[in-house]
Design a protein around this motif. Sequence first.
Motif, mmCIF file in Angstrom:
data_model
loop_
_atom_site.group_PDB
_atom_site.id
_atom_site.type_symbol
_atom_site.label_atom_id
_atom_site.label_comp_id
_atom_site.label_asym_id
_atom_site.label_seq_id
_atom_site.Cartn_x
_atom_site.Cartn_y
_atom_site.Cartn_z
ATOM 1 N N LEU A 12 0.851 -1.162 -0.043
ATOM 2 C CA LEU A 12 -0.072 0.080 -0.026
ATOM 3 C C LEU A 12 0.791 1.265 0.020
ATOM 4 O O LEU A 12 0.525 2.014 -0.688
ATOM 5 C CB LEU A 12 -0.879 -0.077 1.222
ATOM 6 N N ASP A 13 1.914 1.175 0.921
ATOM 7 C CA ASP A 13 2.658 2.191 0.815
ATOM 8 C C ASP A 13 3.388 2.664 -0.403
ATOM 9 O O ASP A 13 3.563 3.837 -0.902
ATOM 10 C CB ASP A 13 3.738 2.269 1.883
ATOM 11 N N ALA A 14 3.954 1.481 -1.292
ATOM 12 C CA ALA A 14 4.493 1.627 -2.418
ATOM 13 C C ALA A 14 3.604 2.512 -3.497
ATOM 14 O O ALA A 14 4.036 3.196 -4.267
ATOM 15 C CB ALA A 14 5.233 0.360 -2.894
ATOM 16 N N VAL A 15 2.377 1.795 -3.541
ATOM 17 C CA VAL A 15 1.587 2.315 -4.399
ATOM 18 C C VAL A 15 1.255 3.724 -4.361
ATOM 19 O O VAL A 15 0.866 4.659 -5.120
ATOM 20 C CB VAL A 15 0.116 1.288 -4.526
ATOM 21 N N LEU A 16 0.646 4.027 -2.986
ATOM 22 C CA LEU A 16 0.329 5.372 -2.710
ATOM 23 C C LEU A 16 1.648 6.519 -3.070
ATOM 24 O O LEU A 16 1.240 7.463 -3.365
ATOM 25 C CB LEU A 16 0.109 5.517 -1.138
ATOM 26 N N THR A 17 2.795 6.123 -2.834
ATOM 27 C CA THR A 17 3.923 6.925 -3.004
ATOM 28 C C THR A 17 4.076 6.946 -4.431
ATOM 29 O O THR A 17 4.515 8.136 -5.016
ATOM 30 C CB THR A 17 5.341 6.304 -2.306
ATOM 31 N N GLU A 18 4.203 6.008 -5.284
ATOM 32 C CA GLU A 18 4.459 6.021 -6.756
ATOM 33 C C GLU A 18 3.281 6.413 -7.547
ATOM 34 O O GLU A 18 3.438 6.660 -8.592
ATOM 35 C CB GLU A 18 4.798 4.660 -7.201
ATOM 36 N N GLY A 19 1.881 6.293 -6.989
ATOM 37 C CA GLY A 19 0.935 6.574 -7.701
ATOM 38 C C GLY A 19 0.602 5.676 -8.994
ATOM 39 O O GLY A 19 -0.364 6.038 -9.746
ATOM 40 N N SER A 20 1.308 4.702 -9.192
ATOM 41 C CA SER A 20 1.031 3.640 -10.235
ATOM 42 C C SER A 20 1.344 2.218 -9.633
ATOM 43 O O SER A 20 2.468 2.205 -8.987
ATOM 44 C CB SER A 20 1.694 4.042 -11.333
ATOM 45 N N VAL A 21 0.888 1.157 -10.290
ATOM 46 C CA VAL A 21 1.214 -0.050 -10.027
ATOM 47 C C VAL A 21 2.505 -0.486 -10.581
ATOM 48 O O VAL A 21 3.275 -1.080 -10.158
ATOM 49 C CB VAL A 21 0.048 -1.172 -10.654
ATOM 50 N N VAL A 22 2.737 0.165 -11.900
ATOM 51 C CA VAL A 22 4.036 -0.257 -12.491
ATOM 52 C C VAL A 22 5.280 0.370 -11.676
ATOM 53 O O VAL A 22 6.390 -0.275 -11.379
ATOM 54 C CB VAL A 22 4.188 0.239 -13.878
ATOM 55 N N ALA A 38 -1.102 -8.089 -5.343
ATOM 56 C CA ALA A 38 -0.939 -7.744 -4.101
ATOM 57 C C ALA A 38 -2.188 -6.443 -3.714
ATOM 58 O O ALA A 38 -2.607 -6.464 -2.603
ATOM 59 C CB ALA A 38 0.276 -7.193 -3.892
ATOM 60 N N LEU A 39 -2.111 -5.663 -4.691
ATOM 61 C CA LEU A 39 -2.996 -4.439 -4.624
ATOM 62 C C LEU A 39 -4.516 -4.896 -4.537
ATOM 63 O O LEU A 39 -5.334 -4.445 -3.648
ATOM 64 C CB LEU A 39 -3.030 -3.422 -5.726
ATOM 65 N N THR A 40 -4.990 -6.020 -5.190
ATOM 66 C CA THR A 40 -6.119 -6.471 -4.956
ATOM 67 C C THR A 40 -6.273 -7.201 -3.587
ATOM 68 O O THR A 40 -7.434 -7.151 -2.960
ATOM 69 C CB THR A 40 -6.285 -7.754 -6.238
ATOM 70 N N ARG A 41 -5.479 -7.814 -3.190
ATOM 71 C CA ARG A 41 -5.399 -8.396 -1.762
ATOM 72 C C ARG A 41 -5.572 -7.192 -0.654
ATOM 73 O O ARG A 41 -6.176 -7.081 0.339
ATOM 74 C CB ARG A 41 -4.195 -9.095 -1.434
ATOM 75 N N VAL A 42 -4.720 -5.998 -0.971
ATOM 76 C CA VAL A 42 -4.900 -5.052 0.017
ATOM 77 C C VAL A 42 -6.521 -4.321 -0.026
ATOM 78 O O VAL A 42 -7.231 -4.019 0.943
ATOM 79 C CB VAL A 42 -3.781 -3.700 -0.473
ATOM 80 N N ARG A 43 -6.853 -4.154 -1.578
ATOM 81 C CA ARG A 43 -8.237 -3.705 -1.406
ATOM 82 C C ARG A 43 -9.292 -4.483 -0.679
ATOM 83 O O ARG A 43 -10.024 -3.985 -0.079
ATOM 84 C CB ARG A 43 -8.676 -3.668 -2.746
ATOM 85 N N GLU A 44 -9.166 -5.885 -0.991
ATOM 86 C CA GLU A 44 -10.035 -6.795 -0.226
ATOM 87 C C GLU A 44 -9.972 -6.529 1.274
ATOM 88 O O GLU A 44 -11.145 -6.384 2.044
ATOM 89 C CB GLU A 44 -9.816 -8.180 -0.488
ATOM 90 N N GLU A 45 -8.823 -6.617 1.780
ATOM 91 C CA GLU A 45 -8.555 -6.315 3.295
ATOM 92 C C GLU A 45 -9.036 -5.069 3.898
ATOM 93 O O GLU A 45 -9.700 -4.923 4.847
ATOM 94 C CB GLU A 45 -6.947 -6.401 3.640
ATOM 95 N N MET A 46 -8.839 -3.882 2.930
ATOM 96 C CA MET A 46 -9.416 -2.456 3.400
ATOM 97 C C MET A 46 -11.014 -2.381 3.370
ATOM 98 O O MET A 46 -11.342 -1.466 3.863
ATOM 99 C CB MET A 46 -8.524 -1.629 2.763
#
Length: 75
Positions: A12-22, A38-46
């Motif tokens: 989550l930190d990496a995606v929020l910092t970078e602003g992109s999945v890539v 991994a982002l899908t898993r974060v979304r499900e957890e949150m």
Amino acid sequence: MALPDFNLLITLDAVLTEGSVVGAAKRLRLSPSAMSRALTRVREEMGDPLLVRAGRGLVPTPRATALREPVRKLV
């Protein structure tokens, strides 16, 4: 009771910092598809999409914006 996967906070930190999945994938040295899963898993957890598509990029939801600093401090 299962323990939460704290590696998801790093994701989550990496995606929020970078602003992109890539960008987050590069930062964490993962493939874009692994980061997407991994982002899908974060979304499900949150229980929140956290990042939504806006044009060609991703925009954080209000919940993601509120989580940005607390997650940054934990990571």
